[in-house]
Design a protein around this motif. Sequence first.
Motif, short mmCIF file in Angstrom:
data_model
loop_
_atom_site.label_atom_id
_atom_site.label_comp_id
_atom_site.label_asym_id
_atom_site.label_seq_id
_atom_site.Cartn_x
_atom_site.Cartn_y
_atom_site.Cartn_z
N LEU A 444 40.11 -48.29 36.87
CA LEU A 444 39.32 -47.70 38.18
C LEU A 444 39.79 -48.54 39.10
O LEU A 444 39.45 -49.98 39.12
CB LEU A 444 37.71 -47.80 37.90
N ARG A 459 40.81 -42.88 39.61
CA ARG A 459 40.27 -43.42 38.40
C ARG A 459 41.16 -42.94 37.19
O ARG A 459 41.65 -41.69 37.21
CB ARG A 459 38.87 -42.71 37.99
N GLU A 464 32.86 -43.87 35.15
CA GLU A 464 32.85 -43.60 36.56
C GLU A 464 31.67 -44.92 37.07
O GLU A 464 30.99 -45.45 36.49
CB GLU A 464 32.03 -42.50 36.90
N ARG A 477 27.91 -41.73 40.24
CA ARG A 477 28.61 -40.99 41.06
C ARG A 477 29.89 -40.21 40.45
O ARG A 477 30.65 -40.99 39.63
CB ARG A 477 29.36 -41.81 41.99
N SER A 478 29.92 -39.19 40.56
CA SER A 478 31.10 -38.25 39.81
C SER A 478 32.23 -38.52 40.67
O SER A 478 32.26 -37.98 41.87
CB SER A 478 30.70 -36.74 39.72
N THR A 479 33.44 -38.73 40.04
CA THR A 479 34.58 -38.90 40.81
C THR A 479 35.89 -38.14 40.01
O THR A 479 35.59 -38.34 38.84
CB THR A 479 34.94 -40.61 40.90
N GLY A 481 39.61 -37.81 38.63
CA GLY A 481 40.20 -39.05 37.80
C GLY A 481 41.41 -38.08 37.05
O GLY A 481 41.51 -36.95 36.98
N THR A 496 38.94 -40.13 45.38
CA THR A 496 37.71 -39.58 45.69
C THR A 496 36.99 -40.65 46.93
O THR A 496 37.27 -41.57 46.76
CB THR A 496 36.51 -39.73 44.65
#
Length: 731
Positions: A444, A459, A464, A477-479, A481, A496
């Motif tokens: 990350l 990512r 996350e 937090r949704s990121t 990847g 993101t």
Amino acid sequence: MRTEEPPPSARAGASALPGAEEALRALRSGLWHWDTAAGVVTVDAEAARLLGLPPVAGEVTEARVRARFHPVDWNEIDGVVRLAVAEDSLAEARLRIMDERGRVIRTVRSRSKPTYHRETGSYELVGVLQEIGEQPPGAAAHSPVTGDWRRSREAFLLDAGRALAEARSTAEVLRVAARLSMPGFSPDGLAVFGLAGDHLTVIGHHGHSPGAEGPFTAMPLDTDYPAAEVVRTGRAVYLSSPGDYRRDYPTAWRLAEPFERQSWAFLPLVVAGRTIGAWMAAFAYRVTFTPDERAVLTTVARMLAQALSRAGAAESERELTDGLQRSMLPTLGPEIPGVRLAARYVPTGGGLQVGGDWYDVIPLPSGRIALVIGDVQGHDVRAAGLMGQLRVALRAYAAEGHRPDAVLSRAGRFLAGLTDAVPYGATGPAPPGEAAETRFATCLYVEADPLTGVLEIARAGHPEPAIRLADGTVLLRSTAGGLPLGIDPDTDYPTTRLVLEPGETMLICTDGLIETGGHDWDTGWARIRSTLEEHPGDSLEELADGLVQAVHGPSSHHTTGPLADRREDDIAFLLLRRGERPEPVTPTRRTLLTVAQAEPHRIAAGRQQLRELLHDWADREQVDSAVLMVSETLTNVLVHTDGDALMTAEVTGEPGRRRLRVEVTDASDDLPHRREPGELASSGRGLVLMDLLADAWGVDPRGEGKSTWFELAESTKSAGPEREPESEPGT
């Protein structure tokens, strides 16, 4: 010629001396010669009688003689002979002789000189047998033919071997050795000597006052001291009395005399045929060191040598892995205005104390910072090596100014090239026909702007980030990847964009923080979320400690059921908190100037602009130094490259505590090298000047080209009245 006759008294004495055979018979002793290669024992008449055979001199088979020995005593002979060969001494043993019905009819003492034939692996013994009567009270305790002694010795050796095998450090080995209570004889003073080059060193001792080892430390191996001789020769030294010590080692006796011991045994510590030191056992009473006692001491010395070797190897491995861990995990560096950082790395994966987990904090050319956390597959030396290489590659890509997605793309191709070329556990390319091992890594990468709180996140198959809001609410937090690094070199890693508001905290971690303690993904995140929500938010360091405690608390060690069998993993995490109130922005002065190859006269304009930028700088000598360094740096670009130079000068901070940073950027990838110019040289002094005049300086590679920079911290010393700047000549 007349020969004088001896006096009558002499003739009478000579005639009174019996022959050798008559004397041996009178002493109830016989001669024997035992050749193990031929399997033949040659005896005289008395030896044959003592062995329970017809009293006739001649040769008998080894099997026939063996049938006359008590089976337990026969098993002792080999060890006694081997010990005598090793010590170049006589082999002594007490042997019970049995008749045809298996009854013990007598006990004999054997004293022989063994010879070992290396080419055949056989022994040859020449010695005497003598019948002995009843043992005096207490003597049976030391006799090899006494069952109580043998059982006590075997029990002692089993206990000693178990205790020494369980010792995990040199200190533990020495503690075990100090507590050994040998059957029938126990030393009250112990010392273990090691080797440091061509000198003895005292590893540890027991039964002596602190500091008593002083005269024996750093003792040359050619010293007349028993331990030194043992290390030189590899043979044990037994001293049964102070007189023996004084006679054999007169020089060293003055060192040993104050300890008031009565007997000493010095034995070599041998591992894999190599003498690594010596062991001294000292006794407060007289010890004759019978073959049985020597056998016990020799066995203990062998076990002690093995234990010390294992402990030394384990300590070296721990020191190596601890050093590797410290070298691979960075410090967080100085405080960054506007944000606070905390990080932890906790090895929990077993024997090797460093694996594939890592974190990093990287200052970027743009003034931002990059936070990196990752986990290379596996927990072994290979994973640790790949982790170190990948961490360095990521730092290099980040320092070149690449965006987060480009950094991970380049790192993925880098790791794929490494793991495709090297098989598991190997140091070179995979041999033909053998598939190379593919290792991957999750990662990350966060680029953070300390002033605005903007986070740009890329990512690669990694957990996350979690954000703790100012009111304590925790959100995952949704990121976006991509695949883990090293699987597909052409993977894209979308970025993101998030904003970390004042008072908010971001957590990025490896999966060890989540799953350690037998937790799965859901229960592990629930535990972390609970810790983040309930822990006071004042101290970031206390929050980091609270996360570690939550993972290693009692609940994590007493998980039952199928989850309890899951393998533990290392823990690594980073915490980033934005200040509750934005830091006040300090006024910044900045000037930029481009100097083209065809415009060398603009170097003078650059010097003038820098003087104007520093018009109220407290120390005028620093201004002159800065102008000189700028002139040298710009000139080097025009002389040694084919491109233009961009000068950026920036002053930050409050008056009296300001800092000047000057960067000169060019498009050449060739880095300057420091030289030592001669007295008449016309170049080569640029880097030397910066080393002498700047508070800090360096050369940083960029995506295309490089940046040469220096910094000066404002000095408050008075430099007299400000003077008009002199005219600046061209180049």
